[in-house]
Design an enzyme around this catalytic site. Structure first.
Site, PDB file in Angstrom:
ATOM      1  N   THR A 221       0.858  -1.194   0.000  1.00  0.00           N
ATOM      2  CA  THR A 221       0.000   0.000   0.000  1.00  0.00           C
ATOM      3  C   THR A 221       0.893   1.244   0.000  1.00  0.00           C
ATOM      4  O   THR A 221       0.991   1.950   0.994  1.00  0.00           O
ATOM      5  CB  THR A 221      -0.919   0.022   1.246  1.00  0.00           C
ATOM      6  OG1 THR A 221      -0.101  -0.151   2.421  1.00  0.00           O
ATOM      7  CG2 THR A 221      -1.951  -1.066   1.202  1.00  0.00           C
TER       8      THR A 221
ATOM      9  N   CYS B 175       7.719   1.949   5.071  1.00  0.00           N
ATOM     10  CA  CYS B 175       6.599   1.896   6.033  1.00  0.00           C
ATOM     11  C   CYS B 175       6.399   3.202   6.799  1.00  0.00           C
ATOM     12  O   CYS B 175       5.405   3.889   6.597  1.00  0.00           O
ATOM     13  CB  CYS B 175       6.822   0.751   7.010  1.00  0.00           C
ATOM     14  SG  CYS B 175       6.986  -0.823   6.152  1.00  0.00           S
TER      15      CYS B 175
END
Ligand code: UGA
Length: 444
Positions: free
Chosen positions: A88, A269
């Site tokens: 994502t 991240c």
């Protein structure tokens, strides 16, 4: 009991998860749309650097417990538990998360599910995604509400991913309280070994499980930026952030971990997760709650600029033509990941400002060269440092921590070093005649 498991998405997370599940005794099939990745994995090779992963992959590809395919139908027919491990990343034109990969897994997989199955999402997603996907699965799956979806966020760290997968410090599972189905029962079977060892297992609703993950990363990012902000104050006052972090870290409520001041956080991240979290809070009308994360991001990016400024000052104010060795390109050691890497960002910026930059990284040179093809990547640290006017340690690989200041001193043109990760034994460097600059240190 062995479960039949599929893992959709075989990046850093999915490949490690698939191999880890096989190591726990399950029958696993990994699925990806990228044929070259699947070919390598099917040969038992890791498509990226992760300590311990190649051994695990080859062991279980050989044992037959681990297979890889590009064919989603094979996985749908084989497995009873399907993990979503698609990426994502940050969207190109904003702060939000690009959900297209996760969505496309569901759109592909769900219509093929004609018997009871459990889908467990592992990807880091904006809160509300799991509920949306659960509804979509019920709509699309021929088995209808016999297919249930839970969220099971992943907390693995690159470089320690195998260990984190096999021996997690906690397990989190989000289930729909109105339709819990078999999700918890199946997750308990999948993670039976960890649960028998007494690993904490937090079972909660879907939204909480999604928020757990982004909150954890937001907290870690905040901790790093906190100490980097204090480093700025140390730099202005002649105080020493390392002594300060040691001293406050002894307080158990604070803790010493993630108080490493330096070049700040990067990777696939922390940076994108705090931005996606802010974007989602905005959509939910609670943007003020997370305004502080903007500052966390800003403090973090300022570290990179600070190192560039320090480099300019070290070479007498003119970067143009200065020969600078940048040691490290990965966002952290024991990884070849250069996504949002502070080290590579510094190398690239110095290069754009006209410095003659030579970069060495033990593992990340191929991935770095794909991002910055015009940088000069050299095969050894010595090659990078020969005749350099300035050395910058930008990623704290062990080989850099253990450099011999006398040996390096004979290679360089000028004995100037910026320890952008505060990872060197500064006394040894200063004693060997180097102008040593740490981050937020006495010597800064
Ligand atoms: C992070 C989290 O630590 C994992 O728990 C999470 O599962 C993962 O993101 C994810 O969301 O998938 P990772 O990106 O592998 O893991 O890296 P970290 O070890 O968290 O380091 C992040 C960055 O912070 C690195 O650039 C590191 O150099 C920097 N950092 C870390 C500091 O600058 N100072 C510190 O004291 C610690």
């Amino acid at each position: 009991m062995a479960e039949r498991i599929s893992v959709f998405g075989t990046g850093y997370l999915g490949a490690t998860h698939a191999a880890g599940m096989a190591e726990l005794g399950h029958e696993v099939i990994g699925v990806d749309i990228d044929p070259s990745k699947i070919e390598r994995l099917a040969r038992g090779e890791a498509p990226f650097f992760e300590p311990g992963l190649p051994e695990l992959l080859s062991k279980h590809v050989e044992s037959g417990r681990l297979r890889f395919t590009t064919d989603a139908a094979t996985a749908a027919a084989f497995a009873d538990v399907h993990f979503i491990a698609a990426g994502t990343p940050q969207v190109e034109n904003g702060y939000g998360a690009d959900m297209s990969h996760v969505d496309s897994v569901v759109e592909t997989l769900a219509p093929m599910l004609d018997r009871p199955a459990v889908i467990l999402g592992k990807s880091t997603v904006p809160v509300g995604t799991a509920q949306r996907l659960a509804a979509r699965v019920r709509e699309l799956a021929p088995a209808g509400d016999q297919v249930q979806l839970g969220w099971n966020p992943e907390f693995l760290r690159e470089g320690l991913a195998v260990e984190d997968t096999l021996r997690p410090d906690r397990l989190v599972l989000g289930v729909d309280p109105h339709d819990p189905g078999r999700v918890e029962e199946v997750a308990r079977r999948v993670y039976a070994q960890a649960l028998e060892r007494g690993t904490p297992f937090v079972v909660t609703d879907l939204a909480t499980s999604e928020l757990v993950k982004v909150s954890a990363n937001a907290f870690l990012a905040t901790k790093v930026s906190f100490i980097n902000a204090i480093a700025e104050v140390c730099e202005a006052t002649g105080a020493d952030v390392k002594d300060l972090a040691d001293a406050i870290g002894y307080d158990e409520r604070i803790g010493r971990k993630f108080l490493g001041a330096g070049l700040g956080f990067g990777g696939g991240c922390l940076p994108k997760d705090i931005r996606a979290f802010m974007a989602r809070a905005g959509e939910l009308g609670v943007d003020q709650a997370l305004t502080f994360l903007r500052e966390v991001d800003t403090v973090n990016l300022r570290r990179r600029q600070h190192v560039v400024n320090l480099a300019a000052a070290q070479v007498g104010g003119r970067l143009n033509g200065a020969r600078i060795a940048v040691l490290g390109a990965a966002f952290k050691p024991d990884s070849d990941d250069v996504r949002d890497s502070p080290a590579l960002d510094v190398a690239g910026t110095l290069h754009l400002k006209g410095a003659q930059v030579r970069v060495h990284d033990p593992q990340a040179m191929d991935s770095a060269a794909r991002v910055w093809p015009t940088l000069d990547f050299v095969p050894t640290p010595d090659d990078a440092m020969r005749d350099a006017d300035l050395v910058i340690v930008a990623t704290e690989w062990t080989v850099f921590r253990e450099l011999d200041p006398d040996h390096v001193g004979r290679l360089v043109a000028h004995k100037r070093i910026i320890d952008a990760r505060n990872c060197l034994p500064e006394r040894a460097w200063i004693d060997a005649g180097w102008a040593y600059r740490g981050m937020g240190r006495h010597s800064a």
